[in-house]
Design a protein around this motif. Sequence first.
Motif, PDB file in Angstrom:
ATOM      1  N   LYS A   1       0.788  -1.046   0.038  1.00 32.17           N
ATOM      2  CA  LYS A   1      -0.014   0.101   0.219  1.00 32.17           C
ATOM      3  C   LYS A   1       0.960   1.260  -0.149  1.00 32.17           C
ATOM      4  O   LYS A   1       0.599   2.105  -0.678  1.00 32.17           O
ATOM      5  CB  LYS A   1      -0.831  -0.076   1.149  1.00 32.17           C
ATOM      6  CG  LYS A   1      -1.776   1.307   1.250  1.00 32.17           C
ATOM      7  CD  LYS A   1      -2.574   1.403   2.359  1.00 32.17           C
ATOM      8  CE  LYS A   1      -3.711   2.437   2.738  1.00 32.17           C
ATOM      9  NZ  LYS A   1      -3.117   3.746   2.103  1.00 32.17           N
ATOM     10  N   ILE A   2       2.023   1.389   0.707  1.00 38.67           N
ATOM     11  CA  ILE A   2       2.796   2.494   0.737  1.00 38.67           C
ATOM     12  C   ILE A   2       3.426   2.479  -0.513  1.00 38.67           C
ATOM     13  O   ILE A   2       3.568   3.563  -1.042  1.00 38.67           O
ATOM     14  CB  ILE A   2       4.034   2.169   1.958  1.00 38.67           C
ATOM     15  CG1 ILE A   2       3.231   1.915   3.532  1.00 38.67           C
ATOM     16  CG2 ILE A   2       5.122   3.465   1.988  1.00 38.67           C
ATOM     17  CD1 ILE A   2       2.487   3.082   3.598  1.00 38.67           C
ATOM     18  N   VAL A   3       3.823   1.599  -1.207  1.00 40.14           N
ATOM     19  CA  VAL A   3       4.449   1.571  -2.590  1.00 40.14           C
ATOM     20  C   VAL A   3       3.254   2.220  -3.547  1.00 40.14           C
ATOM     21  O   VAL A   3       3.709   3.002  -4.256  1.00 40.14           O
ATOM     22  CB  VAL A   3       5.167   0.296  -3.075  1.00 40.14           C
ATOM     23  CG1 VAL A   3       5.345   0.427  -4.415  1.00 40.14           C
ATOM     24  CG2 VAL A   3       6.201  -0.129  -2.074  1.00 40.14           C
ATOM     25  N   SER A   4       2.257   1.635  -3.434  1.00 40.42           N
ATOM     26  CA  SER A   4       1.164   1.863  -4.327  1.00 40.42           C
ATOM     27  C   SER A   4       0.853   3.422  -4.097  1.00 40.42           C
ATOM     28  O   SER A   4       0.492   4.060  -5.148  1.00 40.42           O
ATOM     29  CB  SER A   4      -0.032   0.790  -3.855  1.00 40.42           C
ATOM     30  OG  SER A   4      -1.217   1.418  -4.899  1.00 40.42           O
TER      31      SER A   4
ATOM     32  N   LYS B   1      15.332  -0.841 -11.946  1.00 49.32           N
ATOM     33  CA  LYS B   1      14.770  -2.203 -11.595  1.00 49.32           C
ATOM     34  C   LYS B   1      13.476  -2.416 -11.441  1.00 49.32           C
ATOM     35  O   LYS B   1      12.860  -3.574 -11.290  1.00 49.32           O
ATOM     36  CB  LYS B   1      15.375  -2.712 -10.178  1.00 49.32           C
ATOM     37  CG  LYS B   1      17.133  -2.837 -10.409  1.00 49.32           C
ATOM     38  CD  LYS B   1      17.711  -3.587  -9.274  1.00 49.32           C
ATOM     39  CE  LYS B   1      19.171  -3.762  -9.483  1.00 49.32           C
ATOM     40  NZ  LYS B   1      19.779  -4.396  -8.280  1.00 49.32           N
ATOM     41  N   TYR B   2      12.801  -1.349 -11.412  1.00 48.50           N
ATOM     42  CA  TYR B   2      11.308  -1.413 -10.928  1.00 48.50           C
ATOM     43  C   TYR B   2      10.386  -0.592 -11.962  1.00 48.50           C
ATOM     44  O   TYR B   2       9.737  -0.047 -11.627  1.00 48.50           O
ATOM     45  CB  TYR B   2      11.063  -0.926  -9.527  1.00 48.50           C
ATOM     46  CG  TYR B   2      11.761  -1.969  -8.618  1.00 48.50           C
ATOM     47  CD1 TYR B   2      11.244  -3.026  -8.210  1.00 48.50           C
ATOM     48  CD2 TYR B   2      12.996  -1.485  -8.067  1.00 48.50           C
ATOM     49  CE1 TYR B   2      12.005  -3.915  -7.099  1.00 48.50           C
ATOM     50  CE2 TYR B   2      13.891  -2.059  -7.234  1.00 48.50           C
ATOM     51  CZ  TYR B   2      13.235  -3.206  -6.843  1.00 48.50           C
ATOM     52  OH  TYR B   2      13.821  -4.093  -5.892  1.00 48.50           O
TER      53      TYR B   2
ATOM     54  N   GLN C   1      14.033   0.685  -1.303  1.00 48.44           N
ATOM     55  CA  GLN C   1      14.598  -0.165  -2.506  1.00 48.44           C
ATOM     56  C   GLN C   1      14.250   0.367  -3.850  1.00 48.44           C
ATOM     57  O   GLN C   1      15.093   0.617  -4.725  1.00 48.44           O
ATOM     58  CB  GLN C   1      14.555  -1.430  -2.330  1.00 48.44           C
ATOM     59  CG  GLN C   1      15.034  -2.017  -1.124  1.00 48.44           C
ATOM     60  CD  GLN C   1      14.843  -3.507  -1.046  1.00 48.44           C
ATOM     61  OE1 GLN C   1      13.766  -4.026  -1.288  1.00 48.44           O
ATOM     62  NE2 GLN C   1      15.541  -4.335  -0.129  1.00 48.44           N
ATOM     63  N   ILE C   2      12.957   0.754  -4.052  1.00 47.60           N
ATOM     64  CA  ILE C   2      12.648   1.091  -5.353  1.00 47.60           C
ATOM     65  C   ILE C   2      12.958   2.436  -5.807  1.00 47.60           C
ATOM     66  O   ILE C   2      13.519   2.604  -6.925  1.00 47.60           O
ATOM     67  CB  ILE C   2      10.832   1.127  -5.268  1.00 47.60           C
ATOM     68  CG1 ILE C   2      10.330  -0.511  -5.433  1.00 47.60           C
ATOM     69  CG2 ILE C   2      10.502   1.833  -6.639  1.00 47.60           C
ATOM     70  CD1 ILE C   2       8.913  -0.496  -5.210  1.00 47.60           C
TER      71      ILE C   2
ATOM     72  N   ALA D   1       1.686  -2.888 -11.169  1.00 43.77           N
ATOM     73  CA  ALA D   1       1.955  -3.971 -10.388  1.00 43.77           C
ATOM     74  C   ALA D   1       1.728  -3.914  -8.885  1.00 43.77           C
ATOM     75  O   ALA D   1       1.144  -4.720  -8.179  1.00 43.77           O
ATOM     76  CB  ALA D   1       3.463  -4.513 -10.865  1.00 43.77           C
ATOM     77  N   ALA D   2       1.928  -2.684  -8.495  1.00 43.07           N
ATOM     78  CA  ALA D   2       1.804  -2.150  -7.016  1.00 43.07           C
ATOM     79  C   ALA D   2       0.334  -2.353  -6.773  1.00 43.07           C
ATOM     80  O   ALA D   2       0.062  -2.918  -5.830  1.00 43.07           O
ATOM     81  CB  ALA D   2       2.572  -1.053  -6.493  1.00 43.07           C
ATOM     82  N   THR D   3      -0.263  -1.650  -7.644  1.00 44.38           N
ATOM     83  CA  THR D   3      -1.881  -1.475  -7.657  1.00 44.38           C
ATOM     84  C   THR D   3      -2.477  -2.679  -7.479  1.00 44.38           C
ATOM     85  O   THR D   3      -3.123  -3.440  -6.521  1.00 44.38           O
ATOM     86  CB  THR D   3      -2.560  -0.841  -8.632  1.00 44.38           C
ATOM     87  OG1 THR D   3      -1.772   0.749  -8.392  1.00 44.38           O
ATOM     88  CG2 THR D   3      -4.043  -0.448  -8.477  1.00 44.38           C
TER      89      THR D   3
END
Length: 98
Positions: free
Chosen positions: A15-18, A89-90, A82-83, A26-28
């Motif tokens: 969720k934090i990434v999204s 890479k992402y 990391q992203i 992909a995150a969603t």
Amino acid sequence: MKSLQDALYNWLTIKIVSDARPDDTAATETREFFEEMLTTQHHVSNIETSKDDVMYYVSYQQGGEMKKNRYPRELIEIMLIQINQEPDKYENYPTEDD
């Protein structure tokens, strides 16, 4: 995923990434997967999050009662860090609809 604790941890991490990367399909999709798991397997609803300098807090309803878990920010934010450190890479790949 049998553990509610693990499912909430994984959901919050993605969720934090999204939230930080709203165009990251992909995150969603992964966030939606964990939301479905929380709803169907663990019967969780009304999820709310908050944070302070050290922790994330997840409040939710399960079985008619409100519950609350907490997670260290350093563990929850590691994937986003990391992203952001290695965005190559992402890369976000468009869906077939795009």
